[in-house]
Design an enzyme around this catalytic site. Structure first.
Site, mmCIF file in Angstrom:
data_model
loop_
_atom_site.group_PDB
_atom_site.id
_atom_site.type_symbol
_atom_site.label_atom_id
_atom_site.label_comp_id
_atom_site.label_asym_id
_atom_site.label_seq_id
_atom_site.Cartn_x
_atom_site.Cartn_y
_atom_site.Cartn_z
ATOM 1 N N HIS A 122 11.149 108.405 38.060
ATOM 2 C CA HIS A 122 11.758 109.239 37.219
ATOM 3 C C HIS A 122 12.379 110.503 37.772
ATOM 4 C CE1 HIS A 122 11.343 111.455 33.090
ATOM 5 N NE2 HIS A 122 11.324 112.486 33.771
ATOM 6 N N ASP A 149 8.723 104.670 36.822
ATOM 7 C CA ASP A 149 8.682 106.083 36.204
ATOM 8 C C ASP A 149 7.212 106.189 35.797
ATOM 9 O OD1 ASP A 149 8.949 108.103 34.486
ATOM 10 O OD2 ASP A 149 10.711 107.507 33.603
#
Length: 232
Positions: A201, A170
């Site tokens: 993400h 992420d």
């Protein structure tokens, strides 16, 4: 059945819209779907529709209504992504939690006082964690919640089950933040964390280039099991 409803704020100062999806039979529980920074767009509505297909009443409130009602943005369009970041910078999260609480109350009334869960993505993942600490939601799920490491001081207030999905790559939540989340929550009796190696993400988005089918399918299966257990 899907529709748009209107919900009164807790303090009576305004009203905001919410997308609602109802199952064909009596709902077994309700789930509030908390938007990303892109508003209640096609992807969030599809999340609601899928939950309704699984037998839940699903409601997605328009949390950006104080900034601009009805925002719908596409994260794959650069200008709209930048626009969304701008909204994030001016969004009042405490007011957002109050609106989520108002939505929970509305959802509970639709299921005759039954159980209500929440599930959120990105900003919504952060808000799902805050909701778990600040409201009576019966179960909370966060996908790639941002800056949760800065909310660990609220973990003592979590009384009902929480599930967090953490993509290891992420780019909005670095390795240090992920380590802090694990250090703060691994031993919490109400919190379950799942890591997803190699994904970034937004991996569970319904549409667009951010999606990772394998990781999204696994996370969604885990979420389904979690809700089946805790919203029964």
């Amino acid at each position: 059945m899907t529709a748009t409803i209107t919900i009164d704020t807790l303090d009576g100062s305004g009203r905001f819209s919410a997308y609602i999806a109802k199952p064909q039979t009596e709902a077994k529980a309700a789930i509030v779907v908390i938007q990303e920074i892109f508003g209640v767009n096609a992807g969030i509505r599809r999340k609601c529709d899928t939950l309704a297909e699984a037998g839940y009443l699903a409601i997605a409130p328009d949390l950006f209504w104080r900034l601009e009602p009805g925002i719908e943005l596409d994260p794959d369009i650069e200008s709209e992504f930048k626009q969304a970041l701008g909204y994030l910078g001016t969004f009042d999260q405490d007011s957002g939690i109050a609106d989520i609480e108002a939505t929970i109350r509305t959802a509970r009334s639709h299921v005759d006082g039954g159980k209500v869960g929440v599930v959120g993505y990105c900003l919504g993942g952060r808000l799902a964690f805050m909701t778990a600490a600040r409201t009576d939601a019966d179960a909370s799920v966060g996908y790639y919640g941002v800056s949760i490491d800065g909310l660990l001081g609220e973990k003592h207030a979590i009384a009902n089950p929480v599930l967090l999905h953490i993509p290891e790559e992420d780019h909005f939540v670095d390795k240090a933040a992920q380590a802090a989340i694990h250090a703060g929550l691994d031993d919490h009796p109400k919190v379950t964390l799942y890591d997803y190696p190699g994904v970034d993400h937004g991996f569970a988005t319904e549409f667009g280039t951010r999606r990772s089918d394998a990781a999204a399918t696994l996370a969604d299966e885990r979420t389904a099991v979690f809700f089946a257990e805790h919203l029964a």
